[in-house]
Design a protein around this motif. Structure first.
Motif, mmCIF file in Angstrom:
data_model
loop_
_atom_site.group_PDB
_atom_site.id
_atom_site.type_symbol
_atom_site.label_atom_id
_atom_site.label_comp_id
_atom_site.label_asym_id
_atom_site.label_seq_id
_atom_site.Cartn_x
_atom_site.Cartn_y
_atom_site.Cartn_z
ATOM 1 N N GLY A 1 -35.781 -22.409 -35.973
ATOM 2 C CA GLY A 1 -36.989 -21.615 -36.110
ATOM 3 C C GLY A 1 -37.257 -21.203 -37.547
ATOM 4 N N SER A 2 -38.516 -20.859 -37.815
ATOM 5 C CA SER A 2 -38.899 -20.479 -39.172
ATOM 6 C C SER A 2 -38.215 -19.213 -39.652
ATOM 7 N N SER A 3 -37.991 -18.271 -38.743
ATOM 8 C CA SER A 3 -37.399 -17.015 -39.169
ATOM 9 C C SER A 3 -36.018 -17.199 -39.794
ATOM 10 N N TYR B 1 -45.024 -16.670 -44.372
ATOM 11 C CA TYR B 1 -44.130 -16.281 -43.290
ATOM 12 C C TYR B 1 -42.991 -15.406 -43.799
ATOM 13 N N CYS C 1 -43.682 -22.741 -37.567
ATOM 14 C CA CYS C 1 -42.753 -22.423 -36.489
ATOM 15 C C CYS C 1 -41.450 -23.155 -36.772
ATOM 16 N N CYS C 2 -41.020 -24.044 -35.889
ATOM 17 C CA CYS C 2 -39.725 -24.703 -36.097
ATOM 18 C C CYS C 2 -39.755 -25.688 -37.261
ATOM 19 N N SER D 1 -39.049 -16.591 -34.334
ATOM 20 C CA SER D 1 -40.307 -16.943 -35.009
ATOM 21 C C SER D 1 -41.505 -16.304 -34.317
ATOM 22 N N SER E 1 -45.034 -21.284 -45.511
ATOM 23 C CA SER E 1 -43.667 -20.761 -45.555
ATOM 24 C C SER E 1 -43.615 -19.466 -46.351
#
Length: 344
Positions: free
Chosen positions: A96-98, A303, A225-226, A151, A300
């Motif tokens: 995931g992006s987080s 985020y 997201c991912c 995310s 990115s």
């Protein structure tokens, strides 16, 4: 509970490892000291339709065609994949992006080398119960179930702040460790809403836990997201360059397969996620999530800004090579493509 997966079965399924020993918690240590092998490449993944490119690559034999010995390793959370990746227990991770964007602000040996999916989540309300939740502004004063720092969680809580709602003071945000517990909270009426990602938002609707009130694409169009990530120490070694490019070629081919073969993509995702094809069909047919290979530096950056606002990360600067398009560029050249395939 009789319908759907029981919590025990859900947890058990989420911790199964395909082709390798379990790589989380105390089981991680034996693998940390193992040197990278040229023949075996471990790829971490989740049961999520965001990882369609890998599922298609496995089922359609793209890794084998490249001469790769790939061992898919199933994890229960993206955070676990990130830990395994930066310690060298696995070489590649769909994550995931987080955790991925967050980790590359901290100087860890991880590169984001490709996108995988964008948008991909929903805010759901208890199935069959009256609700006034139709948009993010309606979350003020509500009881919200989430997996903290996932995310989807970042996307929704950040947009609450932008809408003038303090998720820490003007809502009751309950952090869960497992998505099945969120389903139970919805079913029992202990939650007014839940932040879910696909295919589990659609799964919850089918199993009559929750109904999507709105999707993350409605409040944050095209949010990252991912992502696909490499262990930098592995990928940067000259001996591993060829394998890293071949993994990327397979990833791109898996994405192209999804674009050209809707039914095959649905079938492969249903198999790897362990749910019915009918549910996966809805995810892709209604574009409840999108597949996108773009690394998206601007997205990115936005985020990671959201993560800083929420107190998840301390700084917004990415480490050198944190966003690394090199492997995409080499893979595209070998595939005879001038640009990345279009999003799906």
């Amino acid at each position: 509970m009789s319908k759907g997966l029981s919590r025990r079965d859900f947890v058990k399924a989420s911790m199964v490892v395909s082709g390798a020993a379990l790589l989380s918690g105390s089981f991680l240590a034996p693998f940390v000291r193992k040197s990278y092998g040229k023949e075996e490449i471990k790829i971490g993944y989740l049961k999520a339709t965001h990882h369609a490119a890998m599922f298609n690559s496995m089922e359609e034999g793209y890794y084998k065609e490249e001469g790769l010995d790939v061992k898919p390793v199933l994890f229960s959370t993206s955070g676990e994949i990130g830990t395994a990746l930066i310690t060298g227990a696995i070489q590649v991770g769909y994550i995931g992006s987080s955790p991925s964007v967050g980790m590359i602000t901290r100087g860890v040996p991880m590169n984001i080398v490709s996108g995988s999916a964008m948008e991909s989540s929903a805010v759901s309300t208890p199935y069959g119960r009256p609700t006034d939740i139709k948009s993010v502004k309606d979350l003020r004063g509500k009881r919200i179930g989430t997996i903290r720092a996932a995310s989807a969680d970042i996307a929704v809580r950040y947009k609450m702040i932008e809408a003038g709602i303090d998720p820490f003071k003007e809502a009751t945000v309950r952090n869960f460790s497992h998505i099945q517990d969120i389903f139970i909270g919805l079913e029992k009426g202990e939650l007014d809403a839940a932040i879910l990602w696909e295919p589990w938002a659609t799964y919850a609707e089918f199993k009559k836990y929750g109904t999507p009130a709105f999707f993350s694409k409605d409040i944050w169009p095209r949010h990252v997201c991912c992502r696909m990530t490499y262990n930098e120490d592995w990928a940067s070694k000259s001996d591993n360059m060829d394998a890293a490019v071949k993994v990327m070629k397979s990833h791109i081919r898996g994405h192209i397969f999804a674009a050209q073969n809707f039914k095959g993509n649905v079938k492969n995702n249903a198999k790897w996620c362990g749910i019915e094809e009918e549910q996966v069909n809805i995810v892709f047919a209604e574009k409840r999530q999108r597949l996108n290979l773009d690394i998206d530096p601007a997205g990115s950056q936005k985020y990671v800004h959201a993560m800083k606002v929420l107190g998840i990360v301390e700084k917004e600067e990415f480490q050198k090579n944190g966003l690394n398009p090199r492997f995409q560029e080499l893979a595209l050249k070998e595939l005879g493509l001038k640009s990345l395939p279009k999003e799906i």
